[in-house]
Every structure is written in C-alpha cells, then in structure tokens.
Design an enzyme around this catalytic site. Structure first.
Site, PDB file in Angstrom:
ATOM      1  CB  CYS A 199      -0.743  -0.054   1.074  1.00  0.00           C
ATOM      2  SG  CYS A 199      -1.882  -1.631   1.207  1.00  0.00           S
ATOM      3  CG  HIS A 242      -3.386   2.965   2.560  1.00  0.00           C
ATOM      4  ND1 HIS A 242      -3.632   2.850   1.543  1.00  0.00           N
ATOM      5  CD2 HIS A 242      -3.250   1.888   3.449  1.00  0.00           C
ATOM      6  CE1 HIS A 242      -3.798   1.505   1.439  1.00  0.00           C
ATOM      7  NE2 HIS A 242      -3.776   1.002   2.461  1.00  0.00           N
ATOM      8  CG  ASN A 297      -6.387  -1.206   1.535  1.00  0.00           C
ATOM      9  OD1 ASN A 297      -5.859  -0.821   0.642  1.00  0.00           O
ATOM     10  ND2 ASN A 297      -5.817  -1.653   2.736  1.00  0.00           N
TER      11      ASN A 297
HETATM   12  C1  LIG Z   1      -9.722  -5.490  10.207  1.00  0.00           C
HETATM   13  C2  LIG Z   1     -10.464  -4.391  11.217  1.00  0.00           C
HETATM   14  C3  LIG Z   1     -11.543  -3.767  10.504  1.00  0.00           C
HETATM   15  C4  LIG Z   1     -10.984  -4.895  12.411  1.00  0.00           C
HETATM   16  O1  LIG Z   1     -11.889  -4.043  13.043  1.00  0.00           O
HETATM   17  P1  LIG Z   1     -11.596  -4.021  14.547  1.00  0.00           P
HETATM   18  O2  LIG Z   1     -12.336  -3.167  15.353  1.00  0.00           O
HETATM   19  O3  LIG Z   1     -10.098  -4.061  15.085  1.00  0.00           O
HETATM   20  O4  LIG Z   1     -12.285  -5.371  14.973  1.00  0.00           O
HETATM   21  P2  LIG Z   1     -11.792  -6.447  15.892  1.00  0.00           P
HETATM   22  O5  LIG Z   1     -10.882  -7.478  14.937  1.00  0.00           O
HETATM   23  O6  LIG Z   1     -11.372  -6.231  17.148  1.00  0.00           O
HETATM   24  O7  LIG Z   1     -13.049  -7.530  16.025  1.00  0.00           O
HETATM   25  C5  LIG Z   1     -14.320  -7.222  16.665  1.00  0.00           C
HETATM   26  C6  LIG Z   1     -15.008  -8.195  16.568  1.00  0.00           C
HETATM   27  O8  LIG Z   1     -15.898  -8.204  15.057  1.00  0.00           O
HETATM   28  C7  LIG Z   1     -15.808  -9.352  14.609  1.00  0.00           C
HETATM   29  N1  LIG Z   1     -15.717  -9.057  13.140  1.00  0.00           N
HETATM   30  C8  LIG Z   1     -14.570  -9.242  12.417  1.00  0.00           C
HETATM   31  N2  LIG Z   1     -14.810  -8.917  11.203  1.00  0.00           N
HETATM   32  C9  LIG Z   1     -16.070  -9.042  11.017  1.00  0.00           C
HETATM   33  C10 LIG Z   1     -16.877  -8.496  10.055  1.00  0.00           C
HETATM   34  N3  LIG Z   1     -16.669  -8.540   8.899  1.00  0.00           N
HETATM   35  N4  LIG Z   1     -18.418  -8.511  10.238  1.00  0.00           N
HETATM   36  C11 LIG Z   1     -18.975  -8.392  11.573  1.00  0.00           C
HETATM   37  N5  LIG Z   1     -17.972  -8.997  12.613  1.00  0.00           N
HETATM   38  C12 LIG Z   1     -16.740  -8.840  12.224  1.00  0.00           C
HETATM   39  C13 LIG Z   1     -14.604  -9.936  15.321  1.00  0.00           C
HETATM   40  O9  LIG Z   1     -14.768 -11.512  14.995  1.00  0.00           O
HETATM   41  C14 LIG Z   1     -14.540  -9.610  16.591  1.00  0.00           C
HETATM   42  O10 LIG Z   1     -15.716 -10.511  17.274  1.00  0.00           O
HETATM   43  P3  LIG Z   1     -15.481 -10.653  19.012  1.00  0.00           P
HETATM   44  O11 LIG Z   1     -15.566  -9.385  19.431  1.00  0.00           O
HETATM   45  O12 LIG Z   1     -16.792 -11.387  19.012  1.00  0.00           O
HETATM   46  O13 LIG Z   1     -14.235 -11.468  18.679  1.00  0.00           O
HETATM   47  C15 LIG Z   1      -9.393  -3.410  11.787  1.00  0.00           C
HETATM   48  O14 LIG Z   1      -8.519  -3.720  12.572  1.00  0.00           O
HETATM   49  C16 LIG Z   1      -8.672  -2.682  10.577  1.00  0.00           C
HETATM   50  O15 LIG Z   1      -9.010  -1.944   9.610  1.00  0.00           O
HETATM   51  N6  LIG Z   1      -7.141  -2.973  10.653  1.00  0.00           N
HETATM   52  C17 LIG Z   1      -6.295  -2.589   9.641  1.00  0.00           C
HETATM   53  C18 LIG Z   1      -6.491  -3.805   8.600  1.00  0.00           C
HETATM   54  C19 LIG Z   1      -5.518  -3.377   7.319  1.00  0.00           C
HETATM   55  O16 LIG Z   1      -5.419  -1.948   7.121  1.00  0.00           O
HETATM   56  N7  LIG Z   1      -5.003  -3.939   6.483  1.00  0.00           N
HETATM   57  C20 LIG Z   1      -4.552  -3.644   5.357  1.00  0.00           C
HETATM   58  C21 LIG Z   1      -3.148  -2.917   5.571  1.00  0.00           C
HETATM   59  S1  LIG Z   1      -2.635  -2.024   4.254  1.00  0.00           S
END
Ligand SMILES: CC(C)(COP(=O)(O)OP(=O)(O)OC[C@H]1O[C@@H](n2cnc3c(N)ncnc32)[C@H](O)[C@@H]1OP(=O)(O)O)[C@@H](O)C(=O)NCCC(=O)NCCS
Length: 334
Positions: free
Chosen positions: A119, A261, A291
């Site tokens: 990215c 980004h 993304n």
């Molecule tokens: C992936 C991302 C959106 C998850 O958001 P988050 O707030 O961190 O969520 P968590 O991983 O803590 O999960 C929270 C809950 O939602 C759930 N969950 C995860 N994906 C889900 C989805 N698509 N829909 C519904 N629930 C979801 C998880 O299982 C978790 O449930 P639990 O509390 O029962 O365990 C976030 O961490 C993120 O954007 N990270 C960066 C990723 C990124 O940028 N990657 C590319 C790099 S360039």
C-alpha cells in the site's frame, strides 16, 4: 526550478484515476459472509468497492488512469522517459506490468519497472521518480498505482474480504520550471521487515509455488492480523508525517490537505488527531473504494483535484503504510 544544490525539482503535472464500473456493496457481502452493513461502515468507513469485469486487468485500469494524467499534463505517451508501476497485483509475474502498460500506451523505448511496496507503493514510486528528476536524468515520468486485489481475497473470510477493492491512479511527474510554484519538498520512506508476518500473501512466489495443497489451504489469499496492523498503521504514518513537516520546517497549519492511505477511516482519524489536523483537511475517499492498496493515495488525490478541493499552490501531505511493513510520506506543493 533548480535548487541551491544545483538539482532540479519535480512536480506533479497531471493526474488521473479509474475505478471499475462493477460495484460490490456491503449488502452484497452480507450474502457471502456473516457480516453486516452497519458493522463494516462503523469499523472501516467502507460502503462499497469496485471490482474489475471479466477480462479487465490491472494494466487496463492503469491505461485509463494514465491517459487522463497525460492529458492533464499536456504530454504524449511518447514523452515518457520512465514508467514506475506500483502494484502487488500485477497482470502476471513476468513480464512486469509496467512493460505491459508501455505497450498498451504506445510509449517509446524507456525504463519500465514495477514497484512492490504494497500500500506504500505509490509513495515509494513517487520518491524514486523525484530522485530521477532531481538528478536531471529524466524529465517526464509516469507513476502508477493500480491493483486488482479482489482476486487475492477469500470471500469466505470476513476479516479480509470486506476491506479490499480494485482501482488505480496515475501521476505524470515532470521537471518543474523556474516560474512554477509547484514541486516535491521531500519524501521519507521506511520499512520494517521484522513485523512482515502481520500481512502476507503466502503463495505464488518461489517459496510456495502453486500446488493443489496451496489451493486447498487457500494460501493464494491474503492473511492479516488486523488489530495489530491498525496500531502500526497509525504509528508509522504519524511518524512519517512528523518527519516530512520537521524536515521542511512546515507546521500542520501550513498543510492544506493530508492524503493518507485509505485502509480504514478510524486509522485516518487517529493520524489526523495525532497532528491536530481537522478531518475537513483530510481527503477521505474510502467509502467509495475500500482499500485499493498502492492505488488509494493517487485515486484520492485525483478525485480531490478534479472536484476542486486541491488547488495549485497548496501544500499536500501524502502518507501510506502497507505490507512489509512499509511506510512513507511525501510533502509537495501542488
Ligand atoms: C480489520 C479491522 C477492520 C477489524 O476491526 P476491529 O475494530 O479491529 O475489529 P476486531 O478485529 O477487534 O473484531 C471485533 C469483533 O468483530 C468481529 N468481526 C470481524 N470482522 C467482522 C465482520 N466483517 N463483520 C462483523 N463482525 C466482524 C470479530 O470477530 C470480533 O468479534 P468478537 O469481539 O466476538 O471476537 C481493523 O482491525 C482494521 O482495519 N485493521 C487494519 C487492516 C488493514 O488496514 N489492512 C491492510 C493493511 S494496508
């Protein structure tokens, strides 16, 4: 404009972007995995992503964006001295997509190379372009960030499939003339391979060539530790932006627009908060594209230029992070 060191300065003379017509909404994803529109909007800011049509490739996205960028820059394909193509989803491993684009554009014999920095790819590629202009080696460089990411996503994995989309953008970088108040101040790029395991695409390289086992284990798709990436994204982009401002003695008040980004709107908000920059000075286009890796920064920038938010003479701060972990910033006077 030549600097006090006797070098030249580079500037963005034109930009273009293209998002494929087909759209994948949060509602569409509800039918594929256990998720919902509200969760995706609240946790990421994404509403829909664009997906290429059958037979449409990364180079085709780049071609459309490049035509627009060349037109705005008043340049022809035959003017291009070098093509830098930032992507992690090339048409194929070999030949590189920069050469494919050269052929499709009808550009002449020139250096054409892909940049693989996930990215951060566009910021890395702009950094390289800036150096080639500064030394006087080249005068006109086409810098592309384009991806077809949906093919690397497992649509049974809700952690990743909600995030990524396809799209691309291009910038024509030229040597600034003495009368142009438009130039790249500096760029600041980093990498930290020690945390590379946070975001990987395991198969397809020499370490894990494609086999039936790869397909059975779904190793052809991205794997990500989302929560940890989130923290490093905020940290690295904030640090890179601090560096850019400090190196040029510029305060956040002097910056008209930050273009980060577009991975997650909460990451973007955290970076803006770090600087005390209000969100109305941050270009956010994630809602419409998700993304798109190396494409997000240049697509967001092009949209903001085309709708009049970004004006010539403004200070613009680009920043990105990605798999690697790579990160970078580039401060420019548009
Ligand atoms: C992936 C991302 C959106 C998850 O958001 P988050 O707030 O961190 O969520 P968590 O991983 O803590 O999960 C929270 C809950 O939602 C759930 N969950 C995860 N994906 C889900 C989805 N698509 N829909 C519904 N629930 C979801 C998880 O299982 C978790 O449930 P639990 O509390 O029962 O365990 C976030 O961490 C993120 O954007 N990270 C960066 C990723 C990124 O940028 N990657 C590319 C790099 S360039």
């Amino acid at each position: 404009m030549s600097t006090s060191q006797g070098f030249y300065r580079s500037r963005i003379a034109g930009t273009g972007s293209y998002l494929p017509e087909k759209v994948l909404t949060n509602k569409d994803l509800e039918k594929l995995v256990e998720t919902n529109d509200e969760w995706i909007r609240e946790r990421t800011g994404i509403v829909h992503r664009h997906i290429v049509a059958e037979g449409e490739y990364t180079s085709d996205i780049a071609l459309k964006a490049s035509h627009m960028a060349l037109e705005q820059a008043h340049k022809k394909a035959s003017d291009i001295d070098m093509i830098l193509f930032a992507t992690v989803s090339p048409d194929q491993v070999m030949p590189n997509t920069a050469c494919v684009l050269q052929e499709k554009l009808g550009a002449r014999d020139c250096m054409a190379v892909d940049i693989s920095a996930a990215c951060t790819g566009f910021v890395y590629a702009m950094t390289i372009a800036d150096q080639f202009i500064k030394t006087g080696m080249y005068k006109t460089i086409l810098v592309v960030g384009a991806e077809v990411l949906h093919k690397y996503v497992d649509y049974t994995d809700r952690d990743t499939c909600i995030l990524f989309g396809d799209g691309g953008g291009a910038a024509v970088v030229t040597r600034a003339t003495d009368d142009q108040d438009s130039y790249v101040y500096s760029s600041h790029c980093h990498a930290d391979g020690s945390i590379g395991d946070l975001f990987v695409l395991p198969a397809g390289g020499s370490k894990m060539p494609f086999t039936q086992q790869v397909l059975d284990e779904k190793s052809q798709y991205v794997r990500m530790k989302g929560r940890e990436i989130f923290k490093h994204a905020v940290r690295t982009m904030s640090q890179c932006c601090d560096e850019a401002l400090k190196a040029n003695n510029i305060t956040p008040d002097d910056v008209a627009w930050v273009i980060p980004h577009q991975a997650n709107v909460r990451i973007i908000e955290a970076v803006a908060k770090h600087f005390g920059i209000p969100m109305d000075k941050v270009v956010v286009e994630i809602e419409d594209m998700g993304n798109t890796s190396a494409a997000t920064v240049i697509v967001a920038m092009d949209k903001a230029i085309k709708d009049g938010r970004i004006q010539r003479g403004q200070n613009i701060l680009l920043t990105a992070f990605g798999a690697g972990i790579t990160s970078g910033s580039l401060l420019l006077r548009y």
